[in-house]
Design a protein around this motif. Structure first.
Motif, PDB file in Angstrom:
ATOM      1  N   GLN A 181      29.088  24.694  -3.969  1.00  0.00           N
ATOM      2  CA  GLN A 181      27.535  25.138  -4.697  1.00  0.00           C
ATOM      3  C   GLN A 181      27.986  25.297  -6.245  1.00  0.00           C
ATOM      4  N   PHE A 182      28.986  26.157  -6.501  1.00  0.00           N
ATOM      5  CA  PHE A 182      29.014  26.335  -8.103  1.00  0.00           C
ATOM      6  C   PHE A 182      29.216  24.945  -8.506  1.00  0.00           C
ATOM      7  N   ASP A 183      30.013  24.180  -8.261  1.00  0.00           N
ATOM      8  CA  ASP A 183      30.221  22.799  -8.932  1.00  0.00           C
ATOM      9  C   ASP A 183      28.945  22.005  -8.744  1.00  0.00           C
ATOM     10  N   SER A 184      28.056  22.148  -7.908  1.00  0.00           N
ATOM     11  CA  SER A 184      26.856  21.181  -7.921  1.00  0.00           C
ATOM     12  C   SER A 184      26.324  21.929  -8.906  1.00  0.00           C
ATOM     13  N   LYS A 185      25.916  23.216  -8.929  1.00  0.00           N
ATOM     14  CA  LYS A 185      24.892  23.786  -9.812  1.00  0.00           C
ATOM     15  C   LYS A 185      25.231  23.694 -11.371  1.00  0.00           C
ATOM     16  N   ALA A 186      26.675  23.677 -11.628  1.00  0.00           N
ATOM     17  CA  ALA A 186      27.202  23.521 -12.985  1.00  0.00           C
ATOM     18  C   ALA A 186      26.680  22.218 -13.418  1.00  0.00           C
ATOM     19  N   ALA A 187      27.086  21.109 -12.509  1.00  0.00           N
ATOM     20  CA  ALA A 187      26.627  19.646 -12.763  1.00  0.00           C
ATOM     21  C   ALA A 187      24.903  19.538 -13.178  1.00  0.00           C
ATOM     22  N   GLN A 188      24.334  20.157 -12.283  1.00  0.00           N
ATOM     23  CA  GLN A 188      22.754  20.353 -12.553  1.00  0.00           C
ATOM     24  C   GLN A 188      22.513  20.841 -13.753  1.00  0.00           C
ATOM     25  N   ILE A 189      22.936  22.094 -14.103  1.00  0.00           N
ATOM     26  CA  ILE A 189      22.575  22.693 -15.152  1.00  0.00           C
ATOM     27  C   ILE A 189      23.137  21.899 -16.496  1.00  0.00           C
ATOM     28  N   ALA A 190      24.109  21.182 -16.471  1.00  0.00           N
ATOM     29  CA  ALA A 190      24.700  20.325 -17.360  1.00  0.00           C
ATOM     30  C   ALA A 190      23.615  19.170 -17.796  1.00  0.00           C
ATOM     31  N   ALA A 191      23.350  18.474 -16.804  1.00  0.00           N
ATOM     32  CA  ALA A 191      22.347  17.241 -16.594  1.00  0.00           C
ATOM     33  C   ALA A 191      20.927  17.842 -17.188  1.00  0.00           C
ATOM     34  N   GLN A 192      20.598  18.826 -16.621  1.00  0.00           N
ATOM     35  CA  GLN A 192      19.256  19.327 -16.923  1.00  0.00           C
ATOM     36  C   GLN A 192      18.871  19.923 -17.981  1.00  0.00           C
ATOM     37  N   GLN A 193      19.692  20.973 -18.366  1.00  0.00           N
ATOM     38  CA  GLN A 193      19.681  21.617 -19.855  1.00  0.00           C
ATOM     39  C   GLN A 193      20.719  21.898 -20.608  1.00  0.00           C
ATOM     40  N   GLY A 194      21.570  20.921 -20.457  1.00  0.00           N
ATOM     41  CA  GLY A 194      22.377  20.674 -21.685  1.00  0.00           C
ATOM     42  C   GLY A 194      23.358  21.758 -21.638  1.00  0.00           C
ATOM     43  N   ILE A 195      23.662  22.740 -20.625  1.00  0.00           N
ATOM     44  CA  ILE A 195      24.424  24.090 -20.716  1.00  0.00           C
ATOM     45  C   ILE A 195      25.511  23.359 -19.786  1.00  0.00           C
TER      46      ILE A 195
ATOM     47  N   GLY B 147      33.313  31.706 -18.918  1.00  0.00           N
ATOM     48  CA  GLY B 147      33.231  31.225 -20.147  1.00  0.00           C
ATOM     49  C   GLY B 147      31.808  32.023 -20.955  1.00  0.00           C
ATOM     50  N   THR B 148      31.311  31.474 -21.982  1.00  0.00           N
ATOM     51  CA  THR B 148      30.124  31.694 -22.824  1.00  0.00           C
ATOM     52  C   THR B 148      29.150  30.659 -22.667  1.00  0.00           C
ATOM     53  N   ILE B 149      28.037  30.863 -22.482  1.00  0.00           N
ATOM     54  CA  ILE B 149      27.039  29.609 -22.788  1.00  0.00           C
ATOM     55  C   ILE B 149      25.881  30.127 -23.789  1.00  0.00           C
ATOM     56  N   GLU B 150      25.436  29.348 -24.652  1.00  0.00           N
ATOM     57  CA  GLU B 150      24.403  29.624 -25.417  1.00  0.00           C
ATOM     58  C   GLU B 150      23.195  28.476 -25.341  1.00  0.00           C
ATOM     59  N   LYS B 151      22.014  29.138 -25.475  1.00  0.00           N
ATOM     60  CA  LYS B 151      20.870  28.089 -25.631  1.00  0.00           C
ATOM     61  C   LYS B 151      19.646  28.728 -26.191  1.00  0.00           C
ATOM     62  N   MET B 152      19.116  28.377 -27.136  1.00  0.00           N
ATOM     63  CA  MET B 152      17.779  28.785 -27.748  1.00  0.00           C
ATOM     64  C   MET B 152      17.807  30.225 -28.319  1.00  0.00           C
ATOM     65  N   GLY B 153      18.962  30.847 -28.650  1.00  0.00           N
ATOM     66  CA  GLY B 153      19.146  32.069 -29.165  1.00  0.00           C
ATOM     67  C   GLY B 153      19.516  32.809 -28.159  1.00  0.00           C
ATOM     68  N   VAL B 154      19.835  32.489 -26.981  1.00  0.00           N
ATOM     69  CA  VAL B 154      20.278  33.374 -25.766  1.00  0.00           C
ATOM     70  C   VAL B 154      21.542  32.973 -25.658  1.00  0.00           C
ATOM     71  N   LYS B 155      22.771  34.039 -25.643  1.00  0.00           N
ATOM     72  CA  LYS B 155      24.080  34.014 -25.138  1.00  0.00           C
ATOM     73  C   LYS B 155      24.500  34.772 -24.240  1.00  0.00           C
ATOM     74  N   ALA B 156      25.281  34.252 -23.117  1.00  0.00           N
ATOM     75  CA  ALA B 156      25.685  34.843 -22.089  1.00  0.00           C
ATOM     76  C   ALA B 156      27.026  34.621 -21.823  1.00  0.00           C
ATOM     77  N   HIS B 157      27.682  35.572 -20.960  1.00  0.00           N
ATOM     78  CA  HIS B 157      29.050  35.263 -20.357  1.00  0.00           C
ATOM     79  C   HIS B 157      28.903  35.146 -19.025  1.00  0.00           C
ATOM     80  N   TYR B 158      29.484  34.260 -18.368  1.00  0.00           N
ATOM     81  CA  TYR B 158      29.641  34.122 -17.094  1.00  0.00           C
ATOM     82  C   TYR B 158      31.223  34.177 -16.548  1.00  0.00           C
ATOM     83  N   VAL B 159      31.309  34.584 -15.122  1.00  0.00           N
ATOM     84  CA  VAL B 159      32.588  34.398 -14.496  1.00  0.00           C
ATOM     85  C   VAL B 159      32.036  34.077 -13.124  1.00  0.00           C
ATOM     86  N   TYR B 160      32.853  33.241 -12.429  1.00  0.00           N
ATOM     87  CA  TYR B 160      32.649  32.655 -11.124  1.00  0.00           C
ATOM     88  C   TYR B 160      33.925  33.161 -10.661  1.00  0.00           C
TER      89      TYR B 160
END
Length: 73
Positions: free
Chosen positions: A10-24, A31-44
């Motif tokens: 599910q994590f791999d699927s969601k990561a691919a989906q977010i990359a394709a749809q949101q460019g994240i 790691g760290t993700i950023e979009k539109m002034g929002v910065k977040a840290h994620y750990v799986y």
């Protein structure tokens, strides 16, 4: 903090989906993700995706940002 239980598949699927749809890009399990002034840290790890908001525009509440991230997941 957002906590979402996900299997590795599910994590791999969601990561691919977010990359394709949101460019994240979730690269690796931490790691760290950023979009539109929002910065977040994620750990799986141990079947749970944890996302912590690090920075956001002052006109957005943390709950608004968390709700949008949850909608993408």
């Amino acid at each position: 903090m957002i906590q979402i239980p996900l299997t590795p598949e599910q994590f791999d699927s969601k990561a691919a989906q977010i990359a394709a749809q949101q460019g994240i890009n979730l690269i690796g399990h931490e790691g760290t993700i950023e979009k539109m002034g929002v910065k977040a840290h994620y750990v799986y790890e141990n079947g749970v995706l944890n996302i912590t908001i690090i920075d956001k525009p002052m006109f957005l509440s943390e709950s608004m940002v968390e709700n949008q991230l949850k909608a993408w997941l």
